[in-house]
Write an enzyme that holds these catalytic residues in place. Sequence first.
Site, PDB file in Angstrom:
ATOM      1  N   ASP A  28       0.815  -1.221   0.000  1.00 18.28           N
ATOM      2  CA  ASP A  28       0.000   0.000   0.000  1.00 18.28           C
ATOM      3  C   ASP A  28       0.850   1.272   0.000  1.00 18.28           C
ATOM      4  O   ASP A  28       0.466   2.298   0.576  1.00 18.28           O
ATOM      5  CB  ASP A  28      -0.965   0.016   1.201  1.00 18.28           C
ATOM      6  CG  ASP A  28      -1.844  -1.218   1.219  1.00 18.28           C
ATOM      7  OD1 ASP A  28      -2.220  -1.686   0.131  1.00 18.28           O
ATOM      8  OD2 ASP A  28      -2.141  -1.722   2.318  1.00 18.28           O
ATOM      9  N   LYS A  55       1.963   2.021  -5.188  1.00 20.64           N
ATOM     10  CA  LYS A  55       2.512   1.448  -6.426  1.00 20.64           C
ATOM     11  C   LYS A  55       1.583   1.709  -7.607  1.00 20.64           C
ATOM     12  O   LYS A  55       2.038   1.993  -8.714  1.00 20.64           O
ATOM     13  CB  LYS A  55       2.699  -0.069  -6.258  1.00 20.64           C
ATOM     14  CG  LYS A  55       3.680  -0.437  -5.152  1.00 20.64           C
ATOM     15  CD  LYS A  55       3.697  -1.923  -4.882  1.00 20.64           C
ATOM     16  CE  LYS A  55       2.399  -2.456  -4.305  1.00 20.64           C
ATOM     17  NZ  LYS A  55       2.099  -2.034  -2.916  1.00 20.64           N
ATOM     18  N   GLY A 102      -4.596  -4.320  -3.660  1.00 20.41           N
ATOM     19  CA  GLY A 102      -5.564  -3.294  -3.991  1.00 20.41           C
ATOM     20  C   GLY A 102      -4.798  -2.044  -4.370  1.00 20.41           C
ATOM     21  O   GLY A 102      -4.111  -1.468  -3.536  1.00 20.41           O
ATOM     22  N   HIS A 103      -4.845  -1.687  -5.622  1.00 25.10           N
ATOM     23  CA  HIS A 103      -4.075  -0.536  -6.103  1.00 25.10           C
ATOM     24  C   HIS A 103      -5.042   0.578  -6.513  1.00 25.10           C
ATOM     25  O   HIS A 103      -5.866   0.395  -7.401  1.00 25.10           O
ATOM     26  CB  HIS A 103      -3.189  -0.954  -7.292  1.00 25.10           C
ATOM     27  CG  HIS A 103      -2.134  -1.946  -6.901  1.00 25.10           C
ATOM     28  ND1 HIS A 103      -1.166  -2.404  -7.753  1.00 25.10           N
ATOM     29  CD2 HIS A 103      -1.885  -2.556  -5.705  1.00 25.10           C
ATOM     30  CE1 HIS A 103      -0.375  -3.251  -7.115  1.00 25.10           C
ATOM     31  NE2 HIS A 103      -0.792  -3.375  -5.878  1.00 25.10           N
ATOM     32  N   GLN A 114       1.986  -5.960  -3.288  1.00 24.76           N
ATOM     33  CA  GLN A 114       2.537  -6.080  -1.923  1.00 24.76           C
ATOM     34  C   GLN A 114       3.817  -5.250  -1.748  1.00 24.76           C
ATOM     35  O   GLN A 114       4.014  -4.297  -2.475  1.00 24.76           O
ATOM     36  CB  GLN A 114       2.787  -7.558  -1.574  1.00 24.76           C
ATOM     37  CG  GLN A 114       1.522  -8.363  -1.316  1.00 24.76           C
ATOM     38  CD  GLN A 114       0.871  -8.933  -2.561  1.00 24.76           C
ATOM     39  OE1 GLN A 114       1.517  -9.550  -3.388  1.00 24.76           O
ATOM     40  NE2 GLN A 114      -0.432  -8.752  -2.693  1.00 24.76           N
TER      41      GLN A 114
HETATM   42  P1  GDP Z   1      -0.684   0.319  -3.563  1.00 22.63           P
HETATM   43  O1  GDP Z   1      -1.303  -0.941  -3.090  1.00 22.63           O
HETATM   44  O2  GDP Z   1       0.790   0.374  -3.338  1.00 22.63           O
HETATM   45  O3  GDP Z   1      -1.028   0.647  -4.996  1.00 22.63           O
HETATM   46  O4  GDP Z   1      -1.295   1.471  -2.662  1.00 22.63           O
HETATM   47  P2  GDP Z   1      -2.862   1.649  -2.250  1.00 22.63           P
HETATM   48  O5  GDP Z   1      -3.587   2.160  -3.424  1.00 22.63           O
HETATM   49  O6  GDP Z   1      -3.362   0.432  -1.593  1.00 22.63           O
HETATM   50  O7  GDP Z   1      -2.731   2.722  -1.103  1.00 22.63           O
HETATM   51  C1  GDP Z   1      -2.213   3.982  -1.333  1.00 22.63           C
HETATM   52  C2  GDP Z   1      -3.293   5.027  -1.011  1.00 22.63           C
HETATM   53  O8  GDP Z   1      -2.710   6.291  -0.893  1.00 22.63           O
HETATM   54  C3  GDP Z   1      -4.338   5.164  -2.117  1.00 22.63           C
HETATM   55  O9  GDP Z   1      -5.561   5.473  -1.524  1.00 22.63           O
HETATM   56  C4  GDP Z   1      -3.832   6.333  -2.931  1.00 22.63           C
HETATM   57  O10 GDP Z   1      -4.859   7.030  -3.609  1.00 22.63           O
HETATM   58  C5  GDP Z   1      -3.237   7.189  -1.862  1.00 22.63           C
HETATM   59  N1  GDP Z   1      -2.066   7.984  -2.271  1.00 22.63           N
HETATM   60  C6  GDP Z   1      -1.071   7.664  -3.127  1.00 22.63           C
HETATM   61  N2  GDP Z   1      -0.116   8.626  -3.118  1.00 22.63           N
HETATM   62  C7  GDP Z   1      -0.525   9.563  -2.237  1.00 22.63           C
HETATM   63  C8  GDP Z   1       0.049  10.773  -1.742  1.00 22.63           C
HETATM   64  O11 GDP Z   1       1.147  11.173  -2.130  1.00 22.63           O
HETATM   65  N3  GDP Z   1      -0.679  11.443  -0.797  1.00 22.63           N
HETATM   66  C9  GDP Z   1      -1.881  11.022  -0.344  1.00 22.63           C
HETATM   67  N4  GDP Z   1      -2.515  11.750   0.576  1.00 22.63           N
HETATM   68  N5  GDP Z   1      -2.448   9.886  -0.781  1.00 22.63           N
HETATM   69  C10 GDP Z   1      -1.781   9.161  -1.704  1.00 22.63           C
HETATM   70  P1  IMO Z   2      -0.904  -4.170  -2.216  1.00 24.11           P
HETATM   71  O1  IMO Z   2      -0.479  -4.705  -3.554  1.00 24.11           O
HETATM   72  C1  IMO Z   2      -0.933  -4.644   2.131  1.00 24.11           C
HETATM   73  C2  IMO Z   2      -0.832  -8.730   3.685  1.00 24.11           C
HETATM   74  C3  IMO Z   2      -2.078  -9.163   4.422  1.00 24.11           C
HETATM   75  C4  IMO Z   2      -1.459 -10.104   5.437  1.00 24.11           C
HETATM   76  C5  IMO Z   2      -0.355 -10.782   4.637  1.00 24.11           C
HETATM   77  C6  IMO Z   2      -0.746 -12.126   4.048  1.00 24.11           C
HETATM   78  O2  IMO Z   2      -2.202  -3.457  -2.237  1.00 24.11           O
HETATM   79  O3  IMO Z   2       0.204  -3.404  -1.586  1.00 24.11           O
HETATM   80  P2  IMO Z   2      -2.284 -12.796   1.984  1.00 24.11           P
HETATM   81  O4  IMO Z   2      -3.735 -12.546   1.721  1.00 24.11           O
HETATM   82  O5  IMO Z   2      -1.383 -12.224   0.956  1.00 24.11           O
HETATM   83  O6  IMO Z   2      -1.975 -14.235   2.264  1.00 24.11           O
HETATM   84  O7  IMO Z   2      -1.988 -12.013   3.376  1.00 24.11           O
HETATM   85  O8  IMO Z   2      -0.040  -9.898   3.565  1.00 24.11           O
HETATM   86  N1  IMO Z   2      -1.069  -8.211   2.306  1.00 24.11           N
HETATM   87  C7  IMO Z   2      -1.062  -6.912   1.989  1.00 24.11           C
HETATM   88  N2  IMO Z   2      -0.920  -5.816   2.773  1.00 24.11           N
HETATM   89  N3  IMO Z   2      -1.069  -4.501   0.788  1.00 24.11           N
HETATM   90  C8  IMO Z   2      -1.183  -5.590   0.004  1.00 24.11           C
HETATM   91  O9  IMO Z   2      -1.188  -5.512  -1.352  1.00 24.11           O
HETATM   92  C9  IMO Z   2      -1.225  -6.864   0.592  1.00 24.11           C
HETATM   93  N4  IMO Z   2      -1.354  -8.119   0.127  1.00 24.11           N
HETATM   94  C10 IMO Z   2      -1.253  -8.935   1.188  1.00 24.11           C
HETATM   95  O10 IMO Z   2      -2.714  -8.074   5.034  1.00 24.11           O
HETATM   96  O11 IMO Z   2      -0.851  -9.378   6.469  1.00 24.11           O
HETATM   97 MG    MG Z   3      -2.841  -1.596  -1.806  1.00 28.58          MG
END
Ligand code: GDP
Ligand code: IMO
Ligand code: MG
Length: 423
Positions: free
Chosen positions: A13, A16, A40-41, A223
Amino acid sequence: MPATIIMGGQWGDEGKGKLTDALAGTASMVVRANGGSNAGHTVKTDRGTFKLHLIPSGMLNDDVDCVIGAGVVIDLATLAEELRDLANRGIDTSRLRISDRAHIVLPYHAQLDRLEEQRRESEEIGTTLRGNGPAYADKVSRHGIRMCDLLDDAILRRKLAIEVDSKNAIFANVFRAEEVDFKQLYQDLMEWAEPIRPLITPTEVLVQDTLAEGKNILIECAQGAMLDIDYGTYPYVTSSSPTSAGACQGAGVAPTQVERILGVYKAYSTRVGAGPMPTELLEDTGEIIRRRGNEYGTTTGRPRRTGWFDGVAARQSGRLNGVTEVALTLLDVLDTFETVSVCTGYTMPNGELHHVPAQLDNLIGAQPQWASSAGWMQDTTELRSFDDLPLNAKMYIDVIQNQIGAPVTYVGVGPAREQLLHR
Ligand code: GDP
Ligand code: IMO
Ligand code: MG
């Protein structure tokens, strides 16, 4: 050598999806390398906010081909739904291709994920319950059903029947749980596979042809490196390799074809699920970060655990992954803090530690060593140039890049496309 890897340097999270979307315009192809619907991206565009689980975040860029690589495990129902949702929002998904070698996450994997978590009781991992772990386990133990199996009905039926039989033995005798109904499973598979079948192809050939033409590709990891099965905080990890090495393997790219490894790190730490987090902030400060950063899981909605930037973990992921540059995201979340801190080492009862140990029990009682500095106490969300960042923010960025060992070349000051500053 025109491949760029975009990978998470922490526990997932990190943003990416946002970085992949931002850089997609520089590439002909975006390849998702690992993980499954546990990811979840989130990508915020002028067409709205998209939450992608399996489809590469390059999809929101009209001119980019997208590939789901061999290293991904695919939950067909989620993928079919994602394709439908994107199409409904006017995104042309005909640019997607899916590896015939990618493994399928079946409903019995999700059922096993849940039962195994229940059995662990207080030792649970806190998985996303999407069946990823059991699907990768089947892959490695050579019990997997792959996308290529969807292309031949006789083969699919034969393999599936064997797997359902052996899973039912486990459900009945180990877990005393409901058994899988082969007929229903087969019917569901046929329904989910319908829109997906035409997209299945040997994607490693496409990827290598694209590279041979001298075009750029982006490899999008899911991840983060601290969730890596080998070098993460085992067993509190995911079941794939969200590393630069894993990115190559999952995408079908050789290490010698990679030019850039962009480590995405957020300006503090978060983690979903169980496992050690020495910099965790359990009081108000942690809650403020959670609220300001909207730190709730994209996939499960769970509140993410929050803490100060863990420089020990970041140094480890920077080094082991050969990170060549850093995108530091969510810096704006720290805009209101009088003091900001980075953990540069752990003080242990018997000395100091500057790496994450294999035996996590050895982390019990770890006291972070803090490098604290004055915050910038200024709204950064409207800034559009790196140079305009407040001096204290730049100093904070310096501490972090020294810890990771690679220059920070992007800074995120908000979720929108224009809120990414390039240095
Ligand atoms: P990922 O799994 O690495 O793609 O990241 P996620 O999408 O799960 O989580 C990142 C969250 O931060 C998302 O809700 C993005 O919209 C938000 N986000 C990304 N970059 C920034 C930033 O620079 N500032 C803020 N406030 N939010 C951001
Ligand atoms: P993105 O791509 C954050 C974590 C789960 C748990 C561990 C194992 O959005 O960054 P799993 O279901 O993979 O067997 O769970 O890994 N986990 C993540 N945490 N972002 C993710 O993906 C994750 N994918 C798995 O919360 O701790
Ligand atoms: Mg994510």
